[in-house]
Design an enzyme around this catalytic site. Structure first.
Site, PDB file in Angstrom:
ATOM      1  N   ASP A  37       0.864  -1.184   0.000  1.00 34.37           N
ATOM      2  CA  ASP A  37       0.000   0.000   0.000  1.00 34.37           C
ATOM      3  C   ASP A  37       0.897   1.230   0.000  1.00 34.37           C
ATOM      4  O   ASP A  37       2.034   1.193   0.484  1.00 34.37           O
ATOM      5  CB  ASP A  37      -0.926   0.012   1.225  1.00 34.37           C
ATOM      6  CG  ASP A  37      -2.197   0.824   0.974  1.00 34.37           C
ATOM      7  OD1 ASP A  37      -3.284   0.221   0.853  1.00 34.37           O
ATOM      8  OD2 ASP A  37      -2.095   2.069   0.886  1.00 34.37           O
ATOM      9  N   ASP A  59       4.010   2.020  -4.110  1.00 34.93           N
ATOM     10  CA  ASP A  59       3.156   2.821  -4.991  1.00 34.93           C
ATOM     11  C   ASP A  59       2.938   1.986  -6.243  1.00 34.93           C
ATOM     12  O   ASP A  59       3.882   1.766  -7.017  1.00 34.93           O
ATOM     13  CB  ASP A  59       3.845   4.158  -5.325  1.00 34.93           C
ATOM     14  CG  ASP A  59       2.954   5.050  -6.182  1.00 34.93           C
ATOM     15  OD1 ASP A  59       2.015   4.536  -6.830  1.00 34.93           O
ATOM     16  OD2 ASP A  59       3.209   6.279  -6.213  1.00 34.93           O
ATOM     17  N   VAL A  60       1.714   1.504  -6.418  1.00 38.84           N
ATOM     18  CA  VAL A  60       1.441   0.547  -7.505  1.00 38.84           C
ATOM     19  C   VAL A  60       1.629   1.152  -8.894  1.00 38.84           C
ATOM     20  O   VAL A  60       1.619   0.422  -9.883  1.00 38.84           O
ATOM     21  CB  VAL A  60       0.022  -0.062  -7.385  1.00 38.84           C
ATOM     22  CG1 VAL A  60      -0.088  -0.946  -6.156  1.00 38.84           C
ATOM     23  CG2 VAL A  60      -1.062   1.010  -7.404  1.00 38.84           C
ATOM     24  N   ASN A  86      -5.877  -4.560  -6.139  1.00 39.42           N
ATOM     25  CA  ASN A  86      -7.054  -3.924  -5.539  1.00 39.42           C
ATOM     26  C   ASN A  86      -6.899  -2.423  -5.326  1.00 39.42           C
ATOM     27  O   ASN A  86      -7.907  -1.712  -5.256  1.00 39.42           O
ATOM     28  CB  ASN A  86      -7.354  -4.629  -4.200  1.00 39.42           C
ATOM     29  CG  ASN A  86      -8.313  -3.860  -3.347  1.00 39.42           C
ATOM     30  OD1 ASN A  86      -9.528  -3.930  -3.535  1.00 39.42           O
ATOM     31  ND2 ASN A  86      -7.786  -3.082  -2.394  1.00 39.42           N
ATOM     32  N   TYR A 151     -12.765   7.634 -14.093  1.00 33.57           N
ATOM     33  CA  TYR A 151     -12.784   6.444 -13.219  1.00 33.57           C
ATOM     34  C   TYR A 151     -13.466   5.287 -13.957  1.00 33.57           C
ATOM     35  O   TYR A 151     -12.957   4.165 -13.985  1.00 33.57           O
ATOM     36  CB  TYR A 151     -13.517   6.781 -11.918  1.00 33.57           C
ATOM     37  CG  TYR A 151     -13.616   5.627 -10.944  1.00 33.57           C
ATOM     38  CD1 TYR A 151     -12.547   5.283 -10.116  1.00 33.57           C
ATOM     39  CD2 TYR A 151     -14.783   4.875 -10.834  1.00 33.57           C
ATOM     40  CE1 TYR A 151     -12.652   4.229  -9.204  1.00 33.57           C
ATOM     41  CE2 TYR A 151     -14.892   3.821  -9.931  1.00 33.57           C
ATOM     42  CZ  TYR A 151     -13.819   3.507  -9.121  1.00 33.57           C
ATOM     43  OH  TYR A 151     -13.918   2.453  -8.228  1.00 33.57           O
ATOM     44  N   LYS A 155     -11.828   1.623 -15.089  1.00 37.59           N
ATOM     45  CA  LYS A 155     -12.347   0.333 -14.608  1.00 37.59           C
ATOM     46  C   LYS A 155     -12.813  -0.540 -15.778  1.00 37.59           C
ATOM     47  O   LYS A 155     -12.668  -1.764 -15.739  1.00 37.59           O
ATOM     48  CB  LYS A 155     -13.477   0.560 -13.599  1.00 37.59           C
ATOM     49  CG  LYS A 155     -13.004   1.220 -12.294  1.00 37.59           C
ATOM     50  CD  LYS A 155     -11.994   0.346 -11.541  1.00 37.59           C
ATOM     51  CE  LYS A 155     -11.678   0.872 -10.161  1.00 37.59           C
ATOM     52  NZ  LYS A 155     -10.746   0.010  -9.415  1.00 37.59           N
ATOM     53  N   THR A 187     -15.211   2.131   3.704  1.00 36.96           N
ATOM     54  CA  THR A 187     -13.988   2.155   2.886  1.00 36.96           C
ATOM     55  C   THR A 187     -13.493   3.593   2.798  1.00 36.96           C
ATOM     56  O   THR A 187     -14.289   4.535   2.923  1.00 36.96           O
ATOM     57  CB  THR A 187     -14.270   1.672   1.446  1.00 36.96           C
ATOM     58  OG1 THR A 187     -15.280   2.523   0.860  1.00 36.96           O
ATOM     59  CG2 THR A 187     -14.755   0.237   1.407  1.00 36.96           C
TER      60      THR A 187
HETATM   61  P1  NAD Z   1      -9.977   2.427   0.204  1.00 35.56           P
HETATM   62  O1  NAD Z   1      -9.629   3.841  -0.048  1.00 35.56           O
HETATM   63  O2  NAD Z   1     -10.386   2.028   1.576  1.00 35.56           O
HETATM   64  O3  NAD Z   1      -8.804   1.462  -0.278  1.00 35.56           O
HETATM   65  C1  NAD Z   1      -7.951   1.782  -1.343  1.00 35.56           C
HETATM   66  C2  NAD Z   1      -6.530   1.499  -0.895  1.00 35.56           C
HETATM   67  O4  NAD Z   1      -5.664   1.720  -2.042  1.00 35.56           O
HETATM   68  C3  NAD Z   1      -6.057   2.436   0.220  1.00 35.56           C
HETATM   69  O5  NAD Z   1      -5.483   1.700   1.285  1.00 35.56           O
HETATM   70  C4  NAD Z   1      -5.019   3.326  -0.463  1.00 35.56           C
HETATM   71  O6  NAD Z   1      -3.978   3.766   0.390  1.00 35.56           O
HETATM   72  C5  NAD Z   1      -4.498   2.396  -1.558  1.00 35.56           C
HETATM   73  N1  NAD Z   1      -3.859   3.123  -2.672  1.00 35.56           N
HETATM   74  C6  NAD Z   1      -4.316   4.200  -3.336  1.00 35.56           C
HETATM   75  N2  NAD Z   1      -3.418   4.587  -4.264  1.00 35.56           N
HETATM   76  C7  NAD Z   1      -2.371   3.718  -4.192  1.00 35.56           C
HETATM   77  C8  NAD Z   1      -1.151   3.584  -4.882  1.00 35.56           C
HETATM   78  N3  NAD Z   1      -0.782   4.447  -5.857  1.00 35.56           N
HETATM   79  N4  NAD Z   1      -0.316   2.586  -4.549  1.00 35.56           N
HETATM   80  C9  NAD Z   1      -0.652   1.720  -3.543  1.00 35.56           C
HETATM   81  N5  NAD Z   1      -1.791   1.796  -2.846  1.00 35.56           N
HETATM   82  C10 NAD Z   1      -2.654   2.786  -3.171  1.00 35.56           C
HETATM   83  O7  NAD Z   1     -11.184   2.130  -0.785  1.00 35.56           O
HETATM   84  P2  NAD Z   1     -11.817   0.742  -1.279  1.00 35.56           P
HETATM   85  O8  NAD Z   1     -13.219   1.042  -1.621  1.00 35.56           O
HETATM   86  O9  NAD Z   1     -11.524  -0.361  -0.355  1.00 35.56           O
HETATM   87  O10 NAD Z   1     -11.034   0.546  -2.653  1.00 35.56           O
HETATM   88  C11 NAD Z   1     -10.519  -0.704  -3.065  1.00 35.56           C
HETATM   89  C12 NAD Z   1     -10.874  -0.926  -4.526  1.00 35.56           C
HETATM   90  O11 NAD Z   1     -12.289  -1.056  -4.638  1.00 35.56           O
HETATM   91  C13 NAD Z   1     -10.482   0.223  -5.462  1.00 35.56           C
HETATM   92  O12 NAD Z   1      -9.896  -0.309  -6.627  1.00 35.56           O
HETATM   93  C14 NAD Z   1     -11.805   0.877  -5.781  1.00 35.56           C
HETATM   94  O13 NAD Z   1     -11.789   1.512  -7.040  1.00 35.56           O
HETATM   95  C15 NAD Z   1     -12.728  -0.311  -5.747  1.00 35.56           C
HETATM   96  N6  NAD Z   1     -14.148  -0.020  -5.577  1.00 35.56           N
HETATM   97  C16 NAD Z   1     -14.636   0.557  -4.437  1.00 35.56           C
HETATM   98  C17 NAD Z   1     -15.998   0.809  -4.318  1.00 35.56           C
HETATM   99  C18 NAD Z   1     -16.619   1.422  -3.096  1.00 35.56           C
HETATM  100  O14 NAD Z   1     -17.835   1.685  -3.101  1.00 35.56           O
HETATM  101  N7  NAD Z   1     -15.867   1.658  -2.019  1.00 35.56           N
HETATM  102  C19 NAD Z   1     -16.854   0.482  -5.372  1.00 35.56           C
HETATM  103  C20 NAD Z   1     -16.328  -0.099  -6.511  1.00 35.56           C
HETATM  104  C21 NAD Z   1     -14.982  -0.349  -6.598  1.00 35.56           C
END
Ligand code: NAD
Length: 260
Positions: A37, A59-60, A86, A151, A155, A187
């Site tokens: 992360d 950093d991904v 993720n 976004y 996706k 989240t």
């Molecule tokens: P979140 O913000 O809790 O988790 C995202 C994580 O990604 C965080 O820990 C953040 O620090 C990390 N991150 C961000 N940029 C980064 C980078 N450059 N390198 C490494 N780590 C990085 O939110 P979440 O909802 O758990 O998100 C997880 C996935 O789910 C994402 O891909 C998001 O697009 C997807 N998603 C979320 C939702 C929702 O409603 N929350 C809906 C659809 C899809």
């Protein structure tokens, strides 16, 4: 119960939300889990230590970081079997207002990062005799949304990459699938969206109303419910499942729900 004993896993974006729930569930199922992360969440330290989940700064969007993460995860168990791509970021802006930096931050995190992870992980998955990659896409990866076009594009692109990877690497017994969640409460992404709204309670209800099942249950989807789908996809129960994009969105991407 799914038994992942002897499996080595890496989860990006695992310090928070869906990634955190996934890391915990995979570890509780017996896998040796390393989380990558961009930031470490101190509140995870005790639970992660208990489950032997290791956190690594990554950093991904950076190839060198991703290569280091894959190497560190693999070294813990002499191979790699499970990859969960993720990490993700949102971008709520219309195209005329999107800067080049906005585009790069969103597309590189949500799309390019999965290419980088696959590039570095596939040789190790192949060496292990096969494995599973799961990408957290979104309902926006199935049906674009008007409020976040970049976004949505990122996706949809990652779902296309999942299908291509699945096709190219089935011969290596590497399965590649996506989960398409939303709206997921508790989240970082959802909390940020709600915090930015004029009235967070009204905004939360709007998210719930946009998903037929979320509306029927009167709540958002939980990170654990998404993690359960990821657990299935990485397990032997899904041995013949590849190239799919499973919606965990309470029917949000099915179409326009009935009024009322
Ligand atoms: P979140 O913000 O809790 O988790 C995202 C994580 O990604 C965080 O820990 C953040 O620090 C990390 N991150 C961000 N940029 C980064 C980078 N450059 N390198 C490494 N780590 C990085 O939110 P979440 O909802 O758990 O998100 C997880 C996935 O789910 C994402 O891909 C998001 O697009 C997807 N998603 C979320 C939702 C929702 O409603 N929350 C809906 C659809 C899809």
């Amino acid at each position: 119960m799914t038994d992942l004993s002897g499996r080595v896993a890496v989860v990006t974006g695992g310090a928070s939300g869906i990634g955190r729930a996934t890391a915990v569930l995979l570890a509780r199922s017996g896998a040796v889990v390393t989380v990558g992360d961009i930031r470490e969440h101190a509140e995870d330290a005790a639970l992660f230590a208990e489950l032997a989940i290791r956190q690594q700064q990554c950093d991904v969007r950076r190839a060198a970081d991703v290569a280091r993460l894959v190497e560190a995860a693999s070294d813990r168990g002499g191979g790699l079997h499970i990859v969960v791509s993720n990490a993700g970021v949102g971008l709520v802006k219309q195209i005329p207002d999107v800067t080049e930096e906005d585009w790069d931050a969103c597309v590189d995190t949500n799309f390019k990062a999965t290419f980088l992870l696959a590039k570095h992980a596939i040789p190790r998955l192949r060496a292990a005799g096969g494995g599973s990659i799961v990408v957290t896409a979104s309902n926006a990866g199935l049906l674009p949304r008007a409020h976040d076009p970049v976004y949505s594009t990122s996706k949809m692109a990652v779902v296309a990459l999942v299908r291509s990877l699945a096709l190219c690497h089935a011969r290596d017994k590497i399965r590649v699938n996506a989960v398409c969640p939303g709206p997921v409460g508790d989240t970082g992404m959802m909390n940020a969206d709600l915090a930015a709204a004029a009235d967070p309670a009204v905004a939360a209800q709007r998210f719930i109303d946009a998903s037929p099942l979320a509306r029927a249950y009167g709540r958002m989807i939980t990170p654990e419910e998404v993690a359960q789908a990821i657990l299935y996809l990485v397990s032997d129960a899904a041995a013949m499942v590849t190239g799919t994009a499973i919606a965990i969105d309470g029917g949000k991407s099915l179409g326009v729900p009935p009024a009322g």
